[in-house]
Motif scaffolding. Structure first.
Motif, PDB file in Angstrom:
ATOM      1  N   LEU A 130      -0.810   2.653   6.733  1.00  0.00           N
ATOM      2  CA  LEU A 130      -0.796   2.603   4.984  1.00  0.00           C
ATOM      3  C   LEU A 130      -1.862   2.604   4.734  1.00  0.00           C
ATOM      4  O   LEU A 130      -3.135   2.794   5.301  1.00  0.00           O
ATOM      5  CB  LEU A 130      -0.670   0.822   4.401  1.00  0.00           C
ATOM      6  N   ASN A 131      -2.250   2.747   3.225  1.00  0.00           N
ATOM      7  CA  ASN A 131      -4.113   2.907   2.682  1.00  0.00           C
ATOM      8  C   ASN A 131      -3.483   1.879   1.825  1.00  0.00           C
ATOM      9  O   ASN A 131      -2.585   1.595   0.691  1.00  0.00           O
ATOM     10  CB  ASN A 131      -3.719   4.109   2.036  1.00  0.00           C
ATOM     11  N   GLY A 189       0.922  -1.151  -0.051  1.00  0.00           N
ATOM     12  CA  GLY A 189       0.207  -0.202   0.065  1.00  0.00           C
ATOM     13  C   GLY A 189       0.722   1.772  -0.053  1.00  0.00           C
ATOM     14  O   GLY A 189       2.267   1.159   0.044  1.00  0.00           O
ATOM     15  N   THR A 190       0.042   2.572  -0.090  1.00  0.00           N
ATOM     16  CA  THR A 190       0.563   3.751   0.100  1.00  0.00           C
ATOM     17  C   THR A 190       0.582   4.178   1.558  1.00  0.00           C
ATOM     18  O   THR A 190       0.179   3.734   2.356  1.00  0.00           O
ATOM     19  CB  THR A 190       0.112   4.486  -0.636  1.00  0.00           C
ATOM     20  N   VAL A 191       2.642   4.323   1.841  1.00  0.00           N
ATOM     21  CA  VAL A 191       2.601   4.828   3.356  1.00  0.00           C
ATOM     22  C   VAL A 191       1.623   6.183   3.629  1.00  0.00           C
ATOM     23  O   VAL A 191       2.139   7.630   3.123  1.00  0.00           O
ATOM     24  CB  VAL A 191       4.212   4.285   3.342  1.00  0.00           C
ATOM     25  N   VAL A 192       1.122   5.847   4.504  1.00  0.00           N
ATOM     26  CA  VAL A 192      -0.300   7.024   5.213  1.00  0.00           C
ATOM     27  C   VAL A 192       1.175   8.284   5.781  1.00  0.00           C
ATOM     28  O   VAL A 192       1.372   9.587   5.883  1.00  0.00           O
ATOM     29  CB  VAL A 192      -1.059   6.636   5.721  1.00  0.00           C
ATOM     30  N   TYR A 231       8.322   8.077   2.810  1.00  0.00           N
ATOM     31  CA  TYR A 231       8.294   6.858   2.318  1.00  0.00           C
ATOM     32  C   TYR A 231       7.322   6.762   1.593  1.00  0.00           C
ATOM     33  O   TYR A 231       5.791   7.304   2.235  1.00  0.00           O
ATOM     34  CB  TYR A 231       8.202   5.800   3.749  1.00  0.00           C
ATOM     35  N   THR A 232       7.313   6.465   0.251  1.00  0.00           N
ATOM     36  CA  THR A 232       5.682   6.896  -0.014  1.00  0.00           C
ATOM     37  C   THR A 232       5.400   5.170  -0.625  1.00  0.00           C
ATOM     38  O   THR A 232       4.241   5.332  -0.223  1.00  0.00           O
ATOM     39  CB  THR A 232       6.787   6.966  -1.440  1.00  0.00           C
ATOM     40  N   THR A 233       6.155   3.900  -0.400  1.00  0.00           N
ATOM     41  CA  THR A 233       5.158   3.419  -0.823  1.00  0.00           C
ATOM     42  C   THR A 233       5.274   1.802   0.251  1.00  0.00           C
ATOM     43  O   THR A 233       6.983   1.651   0.509  1.00  0.00           O
ATOM     44  CB  THR A 233       5.191   2.106  -2.013  1.00  0.00           C
ATOM     45  N   ASN A 277      -5.738   0.293  -1.040  1.00  0.00           N
ATOM     46  CA  ASN A 277      -6.858   0.107  -2.063  1.00  0.00           C
ATOM     47  C   ASN A 277      -8.034   0.729  -1.261  1.00  0.00           C
ATOM     48  O   ASN A 277      -9.516   0.842  -0.809  1.00  0.00           O
ATOM     49  CB  ASN A 277      -7.494  -1.505  -1.677  1.00  0.00           C
ATOM     50  N   SER A 304       9.411   2.129   0.422  1.00  0.00           N
ATOM     51  CA  SER A 304      10.371   2.412  -1.573  1.00  0.00           C
ATOM     52  C   SER A 304      10.330   4.465  -1.185  1.00  0.00           C
ATOM     53  O   SER A 304       8.803   4.949  -0.129  1.00  0.00           O
ATOM     54  CB  SER A 304       9.732   1.538  -2.882  1.00  0.00           C
ATOM     55  N   SER A 351      -7.698   1.901   5.462  1.00  0.00           N
ATOM     56  CA  SER A 351      -6.716   2.359   6.222  1.00  0.00           C
ATOM     57  C   SER A 351      -5.685   0.637   7.100  1.00  0.00           C
ATOM     58  O   SER A 351      -6.799   0.315   7.375  1.00  0.00           O
ATOM     59  CB  SER A 351      -6.788   3.873   7.323  1.00  0.00           C
TER      60      SER A 351
END
Length: 782
Positions: free
Chosen positions: A330-331, A318-321, A365-367, A333, A384, A336
């Motif tokens: 994480l987000n 997921g995307t790091v929030v 971080y992004t992902t 899909n 990442s 949360s």
């Protein structure tokens, strides 16, 4: 103060005394008659010190258990007293954030509930805010069942139960989500139904019922060998991965092969009697099944002392929030998800693999790609994007034509790192914006953010005001009751004694230490304030770095060789070698010399107090060979087109000044590469590490330039020849016995008298093997 949150002193004392752990003894209570249905359980809990009677000697079995008491009891069967006390100290701020200075008698137990997973922070706060922990607020059987299962470390098993049957006639009254917890306690004989086969989930728990459940739970945990493990309170070494195979071998040993997506595969020899745990309970080695995630724990001698299993791994990406000190948000899909991490989480950031200390809450971080086991534990995470922090003292600033610069810093541990600062990077000096780095900053402290993607500096903050020194601890002592330390400054080689400030911060290997821990021969970075030590960061006097030589350079106007080593995690570590006093060199386990090192060599570099003392090198075998079919050159280097052997096609390579080009073990200039030469190269993708020329017919007869290094044993000179580029081309010249050596002003000299920086005119020529052989050497200047 909220109403009724603070119990009266007398009642608080009574509760504490009724639950305090005491030495085992045989206890009888006047209100628990012989033959009473709960007598054995009550006496057992009294003997084990879990319960104690009231001041008048009564047990009061019908008294209802309060919520605060229930949590305290669960904490006490999970974790022993001394550790609960330590956890209470470590989590004191969290408990205070929830309940201020109230309910002090159970604060260690509340902290333990958080640490042992009996409650989450949100749950504890919710209970307190709702008044569920107030005096007189009792607990229901179904809630007590939940906390007891968690205390027994069976929460994951309950969470993952997908098929089970409850036979209680009042099962419809059980709150959804509590059923698997009650099922487990019923299955393991810790709870039974009433005569009417009812569980009565909403009824309150009496002291006699609690004693019964706790006695049975403790007996079950002893029978199953339950071993409660709290990651933050362990310090042993470990390895983990998914089981590839588990096979018996001779000498009563089990060979366990694990594979980690981050650190690779390895095989571990397990003594046959190594305890194996699943859900913190002892299990048989038959459960070492392919695909199961396993963590092997080692004792201080490096011998496996336990294996802990936690089912299959699931992948969550997921995307790091956000990132905190304990979890990653994480987000996934659109949903949360928070995944807590601990010291048993393997982490990869960029190319670096290690433990949770690599996770930086400020990195951005992004992902994230996460591997989660069946106990909902974050086993591994690949992060990442974002940046990492780097800090240290600036040792060199090289200005680039592009407007950027290359910065060399000496970290607090003495390890050097070479970093590119692109033009336009946000830079401040003492809080004020500046346009570029400059050499006046050498010796100053700098804090950097470095991109995890390309390794370039994204922000830099220089402090030229605060005084820092790096050096070796010569001695420690005290005077007039004030501790002091004597440090030999590595820049000046002078020893100076400094007093420690009253609030001095001391660390060793990145961990908090005391002033009294400071020892002779530590390598230290010290921040001074008012002439006193305000901060001291200590590390071992010697460090070892392993990697591959990716660049060798000889800065003009110096007696220095710079060897840049790229480590497995992608860091570029430069080592400055004083050619007038080179370190010990070993090549393929044999004594060698500094001039034999080549880019592409695998090396292990030992540094003591910032000075290289040993380089162990192993040359890499060429992995590409072919014939040069085209060549172009400019001031930045040479570009060659190589037709690969065995019909491998044609590939173009850019050759820079840091690449070693040699023939028969002697350096030659990259500009002497010619179309038609056959070459063997060590490459990494499209990057060339080193080139060995098989054939050459160069016909130059004169070289002009300066001496870099002289090898009197081999009678060779590493030489910077003037090639018209302004940088010079580094080659090796053979000066066999009989070579004429003359001073320009008259008289002769010996090879051994040559020094780094001497200017020479060399006459001779290249042999058919590619070696430049001198016949006359004229020294024009010393």
């Amino acid at each position: 103060m909220k109403r009724n949150r603070l119990l009266s002193g007398a009642l608080a004392l009574a509760l504490v005394l009724s639950l305090t752990t005491v030495p085992a003894f045989a206890a009888t209570f006047p209100d628990v008659p012989a033959g009473y249905w709960a007598e054995s359980y009550i006496n057992d809990m009294a003997a084990q010190g879990v319960f104690k009677g009231y001041d008048n000697g009564e047990f009061r079995p019908k008294n209802e258990l309060q919520g605060s008491e229930a949590l305290a009891l669960c904490a006490r069967i999970a974790v022993e007293t001394d550790l609960r006390t330590q956890i209470g100290k470590d989590r004191a701020s969290e408990i205070s954030a929830i309940m201020g200075d109230q309910q002090s008698w159970f604060r260690d137990e509340y902290a333990t509930c958080l640490e042992a997973g009996i409650l989450s922070y949100t749950e504890l706060k919710g209970l307190y805010d709702s008044g569920a922990l107030d005096n007189g607020r009792t607990i229901t059987k179904e809630d007590f069942a939940l906390y007891l299962v968690r205390a027994m470390q069976l929460d994951s098993m309950a969470e993952h139960l997908s098929s089970y049957t409850l036979t209680f006639t009042d099962k419809a009254d059980i709150t959804p989500g509590r059923e698997p917890y009650i099922y487990l306690l019923n299955t393991y004989g810790i709870i039974t139904g009433t005569d009417q086969n009812q569980f009565q989930p909403k009824s309150t728990v009496t002291r006699e019922v609690a004693a019964t459940m706790l006695s049975r739970a403790i007996a079950f945990m002893k029978e199953r060998g339950t071993s409660v493990e709290l990651p933050n309170y362990t310090d042993y070494e470990w390895q983990a991965g998914t089981i590839v195979s588990a096979t018996s071998s001779s000498k009563n040993v089990l060979l366990l092969t694990l594979n980690s997506d981050l650190s690779g595969s390895y095989t571990i020899s397990l003594p046959a009697d190594t305890p194996i745990y699943e859900n913190s309970m002892l299990v048989d080695s038959a459960l070492l099944q392919t695909g199961t995630y396993a963590r092997v724990c080692y004792d201080e001698d490096g011998t496996p002392m336990a294996v802990r299993l936690s089912g299959k791994l699931d992948t969550v990406a997921g995307t790091v929030v956000g990132v905190s000190d304990s979890g990653i948000l994480l987000n996934v899909n659109g949903t949360s998800l928070t995944l807590p991490y601990d010291r048993f989480t393997e982490v990869q950031v960029g190319q670096k693999v290690g433990g949770y200390e690599l996770i930086d809450p400020e990195a951005g971080y992004t992902t994230a790609v996460c591997r989660v086991d069946q106990q909902d534990h974050l086993a591994a995470v690949q992060l990442s994007g974002g940046t990492r922090k780097a800090e240290g003292l600036i040792t060199a600033v090289e200005t680039q034509a592009s407007g950027g610069s290359v910065l060399t810093i000496s970290g607090f541990d003495g390890q050097q790192e070479r970093l590119t600062v692109p033009a336009g990077t946000a830079i401040t000096a003492n809080g004020l914006a500046v346009t570029a780095m400059n050499t006046s900053y050498v010796g100053s402290y700098v804090s950097l953010r470095v991109s995890n993607d390309n390794g370039n500096v994204t922000t830099a903050a220089v402090d030229t005001v605060t005084q820092y020194i790096q050096g070796a601890v010569k001695s420690v002592g005290s005077a007039r009751g004030v501790s002091n330390v004597t440090i030999t400054d590595l820049k000046t080689n002078k020893a100076t004694t400094y007093n420690f400030a009253a609030s001095a911060v001391v660390t060793y290997n990145g961990k908090t230490a005391a002033v009294s821990d400071v020892q002779k021969e530590w390598f230290v970075t010290v921040r001074l304030s008012g002439g006193e030590v305000a901060m001291l960061a200590g590390y071992p006097g010697s460090t070892v770095t392993s990697g591959t030589i990716t660049d060798i350079s000889y800065p003009a106007g110096t007696t220095t060789e710079v060897i840049s080593v790229t480590t497995a995690d992608g860091r570029v570590v430069p080592f400055q070698i004083d050619l007038s006093d080179p370190p010990q060199i070993r090549r393929s386990e044999k004594p060698s010399t500094i001039d034999k090192l080549r880019t592409g060599d695998a090396v292990t570099v030992t540094v003591r107090y910032n000075a290289v003392t040993l380089i162990d090198s192993v040359p890499q075998s060429a992995n590409v060979s072919g014939t040069i079919t085209r060549k172009s050159e400019d001031t930045s280097g040479v570009t060659i087109e190589v037709e690969l052997d065995n019909n491998g096609g044609t590939v173009t390579y850019a050759i820079t000044s840091g690449v070693s080009v040699s023939q028969d073990g002697k350096l030659i200039s990259m500009y002497d590469l010619r179309v038609g030469y056959h070459v063997a190269m060590v490459t990494n993708g499209d990057t060339v590490a080193s080139i060995e020329v098989d054939k050459t017919t160069t016909s130059s007869s004169q070289l002009n330039g300066t001496v870099i290094y002289v090898n009197t044993s081999d009678r060779t000179i590493t030489f910077r020849a003037d090639d018209g580029t302004g940088n010079g081309s580094v080659i090796q010249v053979s000066a066999p016995s009989g070579t004429v050596m003359q001073e320009a002003t008259g008289g002769s000299f010996s090879l051994g008298s040559l020094k780094t920086g001497d200017s020479l005119n060399i006459y001779g020529g290249y042999t058919s093997s590619g070696e430049f052989k001198a016949s006359i050497i004229i020294r024009t200047a010393k």
